[in-house]
Design a protein around this motif. Structure first.
Motif, PDB file in Angstrom:
ATOM      1  N   UNK A  14       0.837  -1.202   0.000  1.00 28.79           N
ATOM      2  CA  UNK A  14       0.000   0.000   0.000  1.00 28.79           C
ATOM      3  C   UNK A  14       0.877   1.259   0.000  1.00 28.79           C
ATOM      4  N   UNK A  15       1.946   1.236   0.770  1.00 25.28           N
ATOM      5  CA  UNK A  15       2.879   2.377   0.762  1.00 25.28           C
ATOM      6  C   UNK A  15       3.427   2.600  -0.643  1.00 25.28           C
ATOM      7  N   UNK A  16       3.760   1.533  -1.336  1.00 20.60           N
ATOM      8  CA  UNK A  16       4.281   1.671  -2.699  1.00 20.60           C
ATOM      9  C   UNK A  16       3.237   2.250  -3.639  1.00 20.60           C
ATOM     10  N   UNK A  17       2.005   1.859  -3.494  1.00 18.13           N
ATOM     11  CA  UNK A  17       0.936   2.415  -4.332  1.00 18.13           C
ATOM     12  C   UNK A  17       0.723   3.895  -3.997  1.00 18.13           C
ATOM     13  N   UNK A  18       0.783   4.241  -2.723  1.00 19.70           N
ATOM     14  CA  UNK A  18       0.667   5.652  -2.322  1.00 19.70           C
ATOM     15  C   UNK A  18       1.821   6.465  -2.913  1.00 19.70           C
ATOM     16  N   UNK A  19       3.016   5.897  -2.888  1.00 24.20           N
ATOM     17  CA  UNK A  19       4.159   6.599  -3.485  1.00 24.20           C
ATOM     18  C   UNK A  19       3.966   6.798  -4.987  1.00 24.20           C
ATOM     19  N   UNK A  20       3.343   5.821  -5.643  1.00 18.18           N
ATOM     20  CA  UNK A  20       3.011   5.982  -7.065  1.00 18.18           C
ATOM     21  C   UNK A  20       2.136   7.213  -7.258  1.00 18.18           C
ATOM     22  N   UNK A  21       1.107   7.342  -6.440  1.00 15.74           N
ATOM     23  CA  UNK A  21       0.209   8.493  -6.549  1.00 15.74           C
ATOM     24  C   UNK A  21       0.984   9.793  -6.338  1.00 15.74           C
ATOM     25  N   UNK A  22       1.808   9.838  -5.291  1.00 21.93           N
ATOM     26  CA  UNK A  22       2.567  11.059  -5.000  1.00 21.93           C
ATOM     27  C   UNK A  22       3.539  11.398  -6.121  1.00 21.93           C
ATOM     28  N   UNK A  23       4.260  10.390  -6.607  1.00 23.70           N
ATOM     29  CA  UNK A  23       5.287  10.646  -7.627  1.00 23.70           C
ATOM     30  C   UNK A  23       4.680  10.986  -8.982  1.00 23.70           C
ATOM     31  N   UNK A  24       3.609  10.352  -9.341  1.00 31.49           N
ATOM     32  CA  UNK A  24       3.038  10.572 -10.668  1.00 31.49           C
ATOM     33  C   UNK A  24       2.157  11.817 -10.703  1.00 31.49           C
ATOM     34  N   UNK A  25       1.304  11.980  -9.715  1.00 36.17           N
ATOM     35  CA  UNK A  25       0.299  13.035  -9.778  1.00 36.17           C
ATOM     36  C   UNK A  25       0.611  14.282  -8.949  1.00 36.17           C
ATOM     37  N   UNK A  26       1.509  14.171  -7.980  1.00 41.55           N
ATOM     38  CA  UNK A  26       1.724  15.293  -7.063  1.00 41.55           C
ATOM     39  C   UNK A  26       3.193  15.696  -6.902  1.00 41.55           C
ATOM     40  N   UNK A  27       4.090  15.185  -7.736  1.00 41.15           N
ATOM     41  CA  UNK A  27       5.510  15.523  -7.578  1.00 41.15           C
ATOM     42  C   UNK A  27       5.766  17.020  -7.756  1.00 41.15           C
ATOM     43  N   UNK A  28       4.838  17.715  -8.391  1.00 43.94           N
ATOM     44  CA  UNK A  28       5.023  19.146  -8.624  1.00 43.94           C
ATOM     45  C   UNK A  28       4.452  20.021  -7.504  1.00 43.94           C
ATOM     46  N   UNK A  29       3.960  19.421  -6.440  1.00 41.11           N
ATOM     47  CA  UNK A  29       3.398  20.174  -5.316  1.00 41.11           C
ATOM     48  C   UNK A  29       4.512  20.641  -4.377  1.00 41.11           C
ATOM     49  N   UNK A  30       4.450  21.909  -4.022  1.00 33.73           N
ATOM     50  CA  UNK A  30       5.486  22.496  -3.162  1.00 33.73           C
ATOM     51  C   UNK A  30       5.660  21.750  -1.851  1.00 33.73           C
ATOM     52  N   UNK A  31       4.594  21.226  -1.300  1.00 37.41           N
ATOM     53  CA  UNK A  31       4.679  20.507  -0.019  1.00 37.41           C
ATOM     54  C   UNK A  31       5.546  19.253  -0.132  1.00 37.41           C
ATOM     55  N   UNK A  32       5.693  18.718  -1.337  1.00 41.00           N
ATOM     56  CA  UNK A  32       6.477  17.494  -1.526  1.00 41.00           C
ATOM     57  C   UNK A  32       7.910  17.763  -1.977  1.00 41.00           C
ATOM     58  N   UNK A  33       8.269  19.006  -2.253  1.00 42.84           N
ATOM     59  CA  UNK A  33       9.643  19.304  -2.666  1.00 42.84           C
ATOM     60  C   UNK A  33      10.679  18.750  -1.698  1.00 42.84           C
ATOM     61  N   UNK A  34      10.488  18.891  -0.383  1.00 45.23           N
ATOM     62  CA  UNK A  34      11.499  18.347   0.540  1.00 45.23           C
ATOM     63  C   UNK A  34      11.606  16.815   0.464  1.00 45.23           C
ATOM     64  N   UNK A  35      10.502  16.147   0.210  1.00 44.69           N
ATOM     65  CA  UNK A  35      10.538  14.687   0.130  1.00 44.69           C
ATOM     66  C   UNK A  35      11.352  14.228  -1.076  1.00 44.69           C
ATOM     67  N   UNK A  36      11.193  14.924  -2.187  1.00 42.62           N
ATOM     68  CA  UNK A  36      11.877  14.535  -3.418  1.00 42.62           C
ATOM     69  C   UNK A  36      13.177  15.307  -3.647  1.00 42.62           C
ATOM     70  N   UNK A  37      13.481  16.230  -2.746  1.00 41.27           N
ATOM     71  CA  UNK A  37      14.685  17.070  -2.847  1.00 41.27           C
ATOM     72  C   UNK A  37      14.766  17.784  -4.196  1.00 41.27           C
ATOM     73  N   UNK A  38      13.672  18.404  -4.577  1.00 43.78           N
ATOM     74  CA  UNK A  38      13.689  19.163  -5.822  1.00 43.78           C
ATOM     75  C   UNK A  38      13.424  20.634  -5.533  1.00 43.78           C
ATOM     76  N   UNK A  39      13.923  21.461  -6.404  1.00 44.14           N
ATOM     77  CA  UNK A  39      13.706  22.897  -6.339  1.00 44.14           C
ATOM     78  C   UNK A  39      12.592  23.248  -7.326  1.00 44.14           C
ATOM     79  N   UNK A  40      11.874  24.324  -7.071  1.00 45.38           N
ATOM     80  CA  UNK A  40      10.769  24.686  -7.963  1.00 45.38           C
ATOM     81  C   UNK A  40      11.168  24.761  -9.445  1.00 45.38           C
ATOM     82  N   UNK A  41      12.332  25.273  -9.717  1.00 46.63           N
ATOM     83  CA  UNK A  41      12.769  25.405 -11.107  1.00 46.63           C
ATOM     84  C   UNK A  41      13.063  24.053 -11.767  1.00 46.63           C
TER      85      UNK A  41
END
Length: 124
Positions: A14-41
């Motif tokens: 279930x955690x892996x499926x949730x991560x799929x949702x976060x990575x595919x549909x929400x990776x561009x959300x500012x709240x998740x930038x720290x999780x993925x270590x990405x900068x807005x640009x």
């Protein structure tokens, strides 16, 4: 595979499926930038890997769920093997995540520890 290992295996899946949702549909959300270590640009540049990794997680998650299902209504040996392949893979992938980016140590633990617990509970 005992009931505790099966519950943990479902949790890992279930955690892996949730991560799929976060990575595919929400990776561009500012709240998740720290999780993925990405900068807005960098969001457009990481879109491809985020979606790709997300679908890897979906495949692993569905495989784990299929494995638990097969324990009950199919071939228990095949089900156990599928669950263990998913979990061994994620123990190794968590180690790779930590080695490749130490700032993601918490994510690495989150990926590895539940999967390792399934392995230990299965072998115990």
């Amino acid at each position: 595979m005992n009931a505790f290992a099966q519950v943990l295996a479902v949790l890992v899946s279930v955690i892996l499926v949730v991560m799929w949702v976060l990575e595919v549909f929400f990776h561009d959300r500012k709240a998740l930038y720290p999780i993925f270590l990405i900068e807005p640009a960098d969001v457009p540049a990481v879109r491809m890997w985020a979606i790709n990794v997300g679908f890897y997680n979906l495949c692993f998650g569905l495989t784990g769920l299929l494995g638990v299902l097969l324990l009950h209504v199919g071939d228990p040996d095949v089900g156990r093997a599928l669950v263990l392949v998913v979990c061994v893979s994620h123990v190794l992938l968590g180690a790779v995540l930590y080695v490749s980016e130490r700032r993601l140590w918490l994510s690495a633990l989150g990926e590895s520890i539940p999967a390792l617990a399934v392995i230990i509970a299965t072998l115990a």
